[in-house]
Design an enzyme around this catalytic site. Structure first.
Site, PDB file in Angstrom:
ATOM      1  N   TYR A  92       2.089  -6.922  -6.745  1.00 45.43           N
ATOM      2  CA  TYR A  92       3.407  -6.298  -6.310  1.00 45.43           C
ATOM      3  C   TYR A  92       4.517  -6.795  -6.942  1.00 45.43           C
ATOM      4  O   TYR A  92       5.682  -5.924  -7.136  1.00 45.43           O
ATOM      5  CB  TYR A  92       3.408  -6.539  -4.693  1.00 45.43           C
ATOM      6  N   SER A 122       4.781 -10.536   6.265  1.00 53.64           N
ATOM      7  CA  SER A 122       5.011  -9.130   6.541  1.00 53.64           C
ATOM      8  C   SER A 122       3.947  -8.474   7.662  1.00 53.64           C
ATOM      9  O   SER A 122       4.056  -7.631   8.395  1.00 53.64           O
ATOM     10  CB  SER A 122       4.720  -8.212   5.286  1.00 53.64           C
ATOM     11  N   THR A 181       0.790  -1.087  -0.087  1.00 50.65           N
ATOM     12  CA  THR A 181      -0.003  -0.131  -0.143  1.00 50.65           C
ATOM     13  C   THR A 181       0.868   1.164   0.093  1.00 50.65           C
ATOM     14  O   THR A 181       0.610   2.222  -0.888  1.00 50.65           O
ATOM     15  CB  THR A 181      -0.896   0.004   1.260  1.00 50.65           C
ATOM     16  N   ARG A 206      10.215  -2.444   6.068  1.00 51.23           N
ATOM     17  CA  ARG A 206      10.806  -3.578   6.554  1.00 51.23           C
ATOM     18  C   ARG A 206      12.015  -4.172   5.747  1.00 51.23           C
ATOM     19  O   ARG A 206      13.102  -3.941   6.085  1.00 51.23           O
ATOM     20  CB  ARG A 206       9.826  -4.704   7.020  1.00 51.23           C
ATOM     21  N   ARG A 233      -0.541  -9.288  -3.648  1.00 50.48           N
ATOM     22  CA  ARG A 233       0.810  -9.555  -3.226  1.00 50.48           C
ATOM     23  C   ARG A 233       0.903 -10.960  -2.699  1.00 50.48           C
ATOM     24  O   ARG A 233      -0.270 -11.652  -2.252  1.00 50.48           O
ATOM     25  CB  ARG A 233       1.318  -8.845  -1.959  1.00 50.48           C
ATOM     26  N   HIS A 241      -8.924  -0.394   2.399  1.00 53.44           N
ATOM     27  CA  HIS A 241      -8.483  -1.779   2.350  1.00 53.44           C
ATOM     28  C   HIS A 241     -10.021  -2.686   2.425  1.00 53.44           C
ATOM     29  O   HIS A 241      -9.981  -3.880   2.637  1.00 53.44           O
ATOM     30  CB  HIS A 241      -7.840  -2.224   3.856  1.00 53.44           C
TER      31      HIS A 241
HETATM   32  P1  A3P Z   1       8.086  -6.322   3.864  1.00 48.47           P
HETATM   33  O1  A3P Z   1       7.304  -6.612   5.576  1.00 48.47           O
HETATM   34  O2  A3P Z   1       7.888  -7.894   3.322  1.00 48.47           O
HETATM   35  O3  A3P Z   1       9.281  -5.790   3.744  1.00 48.47           O
HETATM   36  P2  A3P Z   1       1.956  -2.062   3.104  1.00 48.47           P
HETATM   37  O4  A3P Z   1       2.421  -0.724   2.688  1.00 48.47           O
HETATM   38  O5  A3P Z   1       0.736  -2.435   2.521  1.00 48.47           O
HETATM   39  O6  A3P Z   1       1.961  -2.122   4.573  1.00 48.47           O
HETATM   40  O7  A3P Z   1       3.069  -3.145   2.891  1.00 48.47           O
HETATM   41  C1  A3P Z   1       4.177  -3.255   3.597  1.00 48.47           C
HETATM   42  C2  A3P Z   1       5.247  -4.121   2.541  1.00 48.47           C
HETATM   43  O8  A3P Z   1       5.457  -3.106   1.491  1.00 48.47           O
HETATM   44  C3  A3P Z   1       6.183  -4.204   3.485  1.00 48.47           C
HETATM   45  O9  A3P Z   1       6.903  -5.313   3.255  1.00 48.47           O
HETATM   46  C4  A3P Z   1       7.410  -3.143   3.070  1.00 48.47           C
HETATM   47  O10 A3P Z   1       8.763  -3.103   3.496  1.00 48.47           O
HETATM   48  C5  A3P Z   1       7.162  -3.147   1.554  1.00 48.47           C
HETATM   49  N1  A3P Z   1       7.211  -1.847   1.203  1.00 48.47           N
HETATM   50  C6  A3P Z   1       7.270  -0.611   1.745  1.00 48.47           C
HETATM   51  N2  A3P Z   1       7.636   0.319   0.678  1.00 48.47           N
HETATM   52  C7  A3P Z   1       8.081  -0.176  -0.331  1.00 48.47           C
HETATM   53  C8  A3P Z   1       8.503   0.112  -1.611  1.00 48.47           C
HETATM   54  N3  A3P Z   1       8.887   1.534  -1.851  1.00 48.47           N
HETATM   55  N4  A3P Z   1       8.819  -0.513  -2.525  1.00 48.47           N
HETATM   56  C9  A3P Z   1       8.652  -1.888  -2.411  1.00 48.47           C
HETATM   57  N5  A3P Z   1       8.197  -2.482  -1.189  1.00 48.47           N
HETATM   58  C10 A3P Z   1       7.729  -1.606  -0.183  1.00 48.47           C
END
Ligand code: A3P
Length: 319
Positions: A218, A160, A74, A288, A152, A130
């Site tokens: 994703y 995650s 997101t 993360r 994803r 969501h």
């Molecule tokens: P991981 O926990 O696998 O690292 P959301 O934004 O829906 O909460 O999703 C979070 C996931 O997207 C996390 O995955 C996060 O690290 C990853 N994420 C956040 N920013 C990102 C970016 N710019 N490019 C790719 N993935 C990203």
């Protein structure tokens, strides 16, 4: 007049609490409970916003909604769509994303409706939610506005989610071990779950209404960012011109929104904001790893089999 409005709002919130307290419950991931409402599981606070949005939102044909199930990317797609849709307003030295977290640039519908007067219709061209397809406010379906859905891989989404909710879990609740989280995820009782039904709802909608619902992965954005940024731009009604392509605008946007750039910004290292689960989230935990396949470092062979089996059955037609 304000006092009367305040009184009405308090009565309304009490009625909402009564409705929610009568719903079936399961263990919550961050706070105490998840509630089953219209076939999906929701944490208490955003559910208030969802019910209110269902009754009050008046979407406009020009609006764009980014929809995900939590932890599907997101934050990344908010940044991408925001920079694509607003690219003529900002330059890359003073861009809002350099000082503002993507969740503040593109708010969640359910958070807006949980916090504000139900009658104040949001006036933003790009919003996020969501909410599952079958539970979307009717005006999103009837206004002709556009929906971008991001999917994803389930095991990466689950890992995650487990990391994220473990960090935010209320201190008075016992930690949720990985195995217990997996049981809840597989039976559908994760935030906004069942995961598989959430995805299928939007996937079917994208087949029935391809001009209104775009279904993206994703992993595809990771492997072919240039082509998918172009798709996002075209679908949202802001296609890149040939000049822009030649000037490298797409590359600049991808760079600005990349995991490494966003993660290293001061605002994302030290800031915090209210998440879709209505708790304060340090921005740093939104970034993360940002990798494909991190589940391999956490799941046992049995756990992999358990998730893959459900995915195989539920997604047999999804390519
Ligand atoms: P991981 O926990 O696998 O690292 P959301 O934004 O829906 O909460 O999703 C979070 C996931 O997207 C996390 O995955 C996060 O690290 C990853 N994420 C956040 N920013 C990102 C970016 N710019 N490019 C790719 N993935 C990203």
């Amino acid at each position: 007049c304000n006092k009367q409005e305040e009184g009405n709002n308090k009565t309304y919130q009490k009625d909402l609490d009564l409705i929610i307290s009568a719903l079936p419950k399961e263990k919550g991931w961050i706070s105490e409970n998840n509630h089953l409402y219209q076939g999906f599981w929701y944490p208490t606070a955003p559910l208030r916003g969802i019910i209110t949005a269902q009754q009050h939102l008046k979407a406009r044909p020009t609006d764009v909604f980014l929809v995900t199930i939590p932890k599907s990317g997101t934050t990344w797609f908010k940044a991408l769509l925001f920079s694509i849709m607003n690219r003529t307003h900002y330059d890359y030295h003073t861009h809002p994303l350099l000082t503002t977290n993507p969740h503040e640039c593109v708010p969640f519908l359910e958070v807006m409706y949980a916090n504000e007067n139900p009658n104040s219709n949001p006036n933003l061209p790009l919003l996020s939610t969501h909410i599952p397809y079958s539970a979307l406010p009717k005006s999103i379906l009837t206004s002709g506005c556009r929906v971008v859905y991001v999917f994803r891989e389930p095991k990466d989404t689950f890992i995650s989610l487990w990391h994220f909710t473990s960090k935010l879990r209320r201190k008075e609740l016992p930690p949720m071990p990985l195995g217990e989280a997996l049981e809840l995820f597989c039976k559908g009782a994760s935030p906004y779950g069942p995961f598989w039904d959430h995805v299928l709802g939007y996937w079917k909608a994208s087949l029935e209404r391809p001009d209104r619902v775009l279904f993206l992965k994703y992993e595809d954005m990771k492997s072919e960012p240039y082509a998918h940024a172009k798709r996002l731009a075209e679908f949202s009604g802001h296609p890149f011109s040939l000049e822009e392509e030649k000037e490298g605008v797409i590359g600049k946007i991808l760079e600005l929104c990349s995991f490494e750039s966003l993660r290293s910004l001061e605002v994302n290292k030290t800031g915090s904001q209210c998440s879709s689960t209505m708790v304060f989230v340090p921005n740093s935990i939104l970034f993360r790893q940002g990798k494909v396949g991190d589940w391999k470092n956490y799941l046992t062979a049995e756990m992999i089999e358990q998730i893959d089996q459900i995915t195989k059955e539920k997604f047999k037609d999804l390519v």
